[in-house]
Design a protein around this motif. Structure first.
Motif, mmCIF file in Angstrom:
data_model
loop_
_atom_site.group_PDB
_atom_site.id
_atom_site.type_symbol
_atom_site.label_atom_id
_atom_site.label_comp_id
_atom_site.label_asym_id
_atom_site.label_seq_id
_atom_site.Cartn_x
_atom_site.Cartn_y
_atom_site.Cartn_z
ATOM 1 N N ALA A 117 0.828 -1.207 0.000
ATOM 2 C CA ALA A 117 0.000 0.000 0.000
ATOM 3 C C ALA A 117 0.863 1.259 0.000
ATOM 4 O O ALA A 117 2.031 1.229 0.397
ATOM 5 C CB ALA A 117 -0.922 0.003 1.209
ATOM 6 N N TYR A 118 0.234 2.343 -0.442
ATOM 7 C CA TYR A 118 0.896 3.649 -0.515
ATOM 8 C C TYR A 118 -0.050 4.729 -0.029
ATOM 9 O O TYR A 118 -1.269 4.602 -0.163
ATOM 10 C CB TYR A 118 1.346 3.949 -1.953
ATOM 11 C CG TYR A 118 2.372 2.975 -2.422
ATOM 12 C CD1 TYR A 118 3.714 3.187 -2.148
ATOM 13 C CD2 TYR A 118 2.004 1.816 -3.084
ATOM 14 C CE1 TYR A 118 4.664 2.263 -2.540
ATOM 15 C CE2 TYR A 118 2.951 0.890 -3.479
ATOM 16 C CZ TYR A 118 4.271 1.118 -3.212
ATOM 17 O OH TYR A 118 5.208 0.201 -3.586
ATOM 18 N N LYS A 119 0.526 5.776 0.509
ATOM 19 C CA LYS A 119 -0.244 6.929 0.963
ATOM 20 C C LYS A 119 -0.306 7.957 -0.169
ATOM 21 O O LYS A 119 0.726 8.337 -0.708
ATOM 22 C CB LYS A 119 0.408 7.560 2.187
ATOM 23 C CG LYS A 119 0.472 6.641 3.384
ATOM 24 C CD LYS A 119 1.215 7.277 4.523
ATOM 25 C CE LYS A 119 2.675 7.382 4.125
ATOM 26 N NZ LYS A 119 3.610 7.748 5.127
ATOM 27 N N VAL A 120 -1.528 8.371 -0.504
ATOM 28 C CA VAL A 120 -1.730 9.383 -1.537
ATOM 29 C C VAL A 120 -2.924 10.233 -1.116
ATOM 30 O O VAL A 120 -3.964 9.694 -0.732
ATOM 31 C CB VAL A 120 -2.022 8.745 -2.918
ATOM 32 C CG1 VAL A 120 -2.228 9.810 -3.971
ATOM 33 C CG2 VAL A 120 -0.914 7.803 -3.332
ATOM 34 N N ASP A 121 -2.764 11.532 -1.183
ATOM 35 C CA ASP A 121 -3.872 12.437 -0.868
ATOM 36 C C ASP A 121 -4.746 12.565 -2.113
ATOM 37 O O ASP A 121 -4.453 13.332 -3.016
ATOM 38 C CB ASP A 121 -3.328 13.792 -0.428
ATOM 39 C CG ASP A 121 -4.408 14.719 0.089
ATOM 40 O OD1 ASP A 121 -5.600 14.329 0.063
ATOM 41 O OD2 ASP A 121 -4.067 15.838 0.508
ATOM 42 N N LEU A 122 -5.831 11.823 -2.163
ATOM 43 C CA LEU A 122 -6.670 11.756 -3.361
ATOM 44 C C LEU A 122 -7.640 12.915 -3.502
ATOM 45 O O LEU A 122 -8.165 13.156 -4.586
ATOM 46 C CB LEU A 122 -7.446 10.440 -3.396
ATOM 47 C CG LEU A 122 -6.593 9.190 -3.570
ATOM 48 C CD1 LEU A 122 -7.443 7.943 -3.416
ATOM 49 C CD2 LEU A 122 -5.893 9.209 -4.921
ATOM 50 N N ASN A 123 -7.906 13.628 -2.411
ATOM 51 C CA ASN A 123 -8.831 14.754 -2.501
ATOM 52 C C ASN A 123 -8.194 16.082 -2.081
ATOM 53 O O ASN A 123 -8.890 17.070 -1.872
ATOM 54 C CB ASN A 123 -10.096 14.484 -1.684
ATOM 55 C CG ASN A 123 -9.814 14.236 -0.222
ATOM 56 O OD1 ASN A 123 -8.668 14.092 0.197
ATOM 57 N ND2 ASN A 123 -10.862 14.170 0.574
ATOM 58 N N ASP A 124 -6.877 16.088 -1.987
ATOM 59 C CA ASP A 124 -6.107 17.302 -1.698
ATOM 60 C C ASP A 124 -6.573 18.019 -0.433
ATOM 61 O O ASP A 124 -6.566 19.244 -0.366
ATOM 62 C CB ASP A 124 -6.125 18.254 -2.903
ATOM 63 C CG ASP A 124 -5.523 17.628 -4.144
ATOM 64 O OD1 ASP A 124 -4.548 16.854 -3.999
ATOM 65 O OD2 ASP A 124 -6.023 17.886 -5.260
ATOM 66 N N ASP A 125 -6.955 17.240 0.583
ATOM 67 C CA ASP A 125 -7.375 17.840 1.852
ATOM 68 C C ASP A 125 -6.271 17.811 2.903
ATOM 69 O O ASP A 125 -6.480 18.200 4.039
ATOM 70 C CB ASP A 125 -8.627 17.153 2.384
ATOM 71 C CG ASP A 125 -8.402 15.695 2.781
ATOM 72 O OD1 ASP A 125 -7.300 15.149 2.498
ATOM 73 O OD2 ASP A 125 -9.324 15.089 3.364
ATOM 74 N N GLY A 126 -5.089 17.316 2.519
ATOM 75 C CA GLY A 126 -3.970 17.247 3.446
ATOM 76 C C GLY A 126 -3.924 15.954 4.248
ATOM 77 O O GLY A 126 -3.013 15.752 5.048
ATOM 78 N N ILE A 127 -4.890 15.070 4.056
ATOM 79 C CA ILE A 127 -4.929 13.783 4.756
ATOM 80 C C ILE A 127 -4.793 12.684 3.711
ATOM 81 O O ILE A 127 -5.591 12.609 2.771
ATOM 82 C CB ILE A 127 -6.239 13.601 5.541
ATOM 83 C CG1 ILE A 127 -6.381 14.724 6.585
ATOM 84 C CG2 ILE A 127 -6.283 12.232 6.210
ATOM 85 C CD1 ILE A 127 -7.743 14.781 7.234
ATOM 86 N N ASN A 128 -3.787 11.837 3.882
ATOM 87 C CA ASN A 128 -3.537 10.777 2.903
ATOM 88 C C ASN A 128 -4.572 9.669 2.978
ATOM 89 O O ASN A 128 -4.935 9.226 4.076
ATOM 90 C CB ASN A 128 -2.156 10.153 3.120
ATOM 91 C CG ASN A 128 -1.050 11.069 2.676
ATOM 92 O OD1 ASN A 128 -1.170 11.754 1.670
ATOM 93 N ND2 ASN A 128 0.037 11.084 3.421
ATOM 94 N N GLU A 129 -5.012 9.227 1.814
ATOM 95 C CA GLU A 129 -5.760 7.995 1.702
ATOM 96 C C GLU A 129 -4.733 6.894 1.462
ATOM 97 O O GLU A 129 -3.578 7.167 1.154
ATOM 98 C CB GLU A 129 -6.766 8.056 0.542
ATOM 99 C CG GLU A 129 -8.032 8.859 0.848
ATOM 100 C CD GLU A 129 -7.811 10.365 0.932
ATOM 101 O OE1 GLU A 129 -8.386 10.980 1.829
ATOM 102 O OE2 GLU A 129 -7.046 10.918 0.111
ATOM 103 N N ILE A 130 -5.154 5.649 1.595
ATOM 104 C CA ILE A 130 -4.284 4.501 1.385
ATOM 105 C C ILE A 130 -4.783 3.766 0.145
ATOM 106 O O ILE A 130 -5.958 3.402 0.074
ATOM 107 C CB ILE A 130 -4.323 3.539 2.598
ATOM 108 C CG1 ILE A 130 -3.989 4.262 3.906
ATOM 109 C CG2 ILE A 130 -3.419 2.335 2.376
ATOM 110 C CD1 ILE A 130 -2.598 4.812 4.001
ATOM 111 N N ILE A 131 -3.897 3.571 -0.839
ATOM 112 C CA ILE A 131 -4.226 2.766 -2.012
ATOM 113 C C ILE A 131 -3.388 1.500 -1.914
ATOM 114 O O ILE A 131 -2.172 1.575 -1.743
ATOM 115 C CB ILE A 131 -3.906 3.493 -3.331
ATOM 116 C CG1 ILE A 131 -4.760 4.745 -3.470
ATOM 117 C CG2 ILE A 131 -4.143 2.568 -4.521
ATOM 118 C CD1 ILE A 131 -4.485 5.536 -4.738
#
Length: 166
Positions: free
Chosen positions: A72-86
């Motif tokens: 898995a990787y951390k990516v901020d998918l909605n540019d809110d400053g909190i990473n989602e996990i893909i």
């Protein structure tokens, strides 16, 4: 000085290739980031592993996979400053035969993560996070097992297949 520079480039190049899993694609017209599922990021792997363990327990599935099967990787998918996990788990029941693997997109809700994706994909070679957004989240570009490119769009609280042209 020239020899020192060549030595530094030689020493640093394998490190960048081996650990540069999330690549920023500045200058590319549509891709914002590319994720290569090689090893994952240690803390993101742990989050996905723990999420899947809990999911298996909640569904009374036998727990028989190891933490090193979660990538898995951390990516901020909605540019809110909190990473989602893909991520992806390379173990049954998360392998869907010829349909591919479950792709996990985990979003933090309070203190817990929730899976906001219900799609299958082929995690090799990559997942591309596109610059284009829908409902505040970046589109995802994945490859299916038939070699076709598919798009995932965030809508109604989750990522799902998007069949229109971008």
């Amino acid at each position: 000085m020239k020899k020192l520079l060549i030595l530094l480039i030689t020493l640093l190049t394998p490190f960048e290739i081996a650990y540069g899993e999330v690549v920023r694609n500045y200058g590319h017209p549509t891709v914002y980031k590319t994720i290569y599922f090689k090893a994952g990021e240690k803390d993101a792997n742990k989050i996905l592993y723990e999420f899947a363990l809990q999911e298996m327990k909640d569904n009374n599935w036998p727990v028989a996979f190891q933490s090193n099967e979660a990538y898995a990787y951390k990516v901020d998918l909605n540019d809110d400053g909190i990473n989602e996990i893909i991520g992806v788990i390379c173990h049954l029941p998360y392998i869907i035969g010829s349909s591919g693997y479950d792709i996990f997109v985990l979003k933090l809700h309070g203190n817990n993560y929730r899976d906001i994706c219900s799609c299958a994909f082929w995690p090799f070679p990559s997942v591309r996070v596109l610059k284009k957004k829908a409902n505040g989240f970046h589109f995802l570009e994945i490859e299916s097992t038939d070699g076709q490119i598919r798009y995932l769009k965030y809508e109604n609280g989750k990522y799902d297949y998007y069949f229109d042209k971008l």
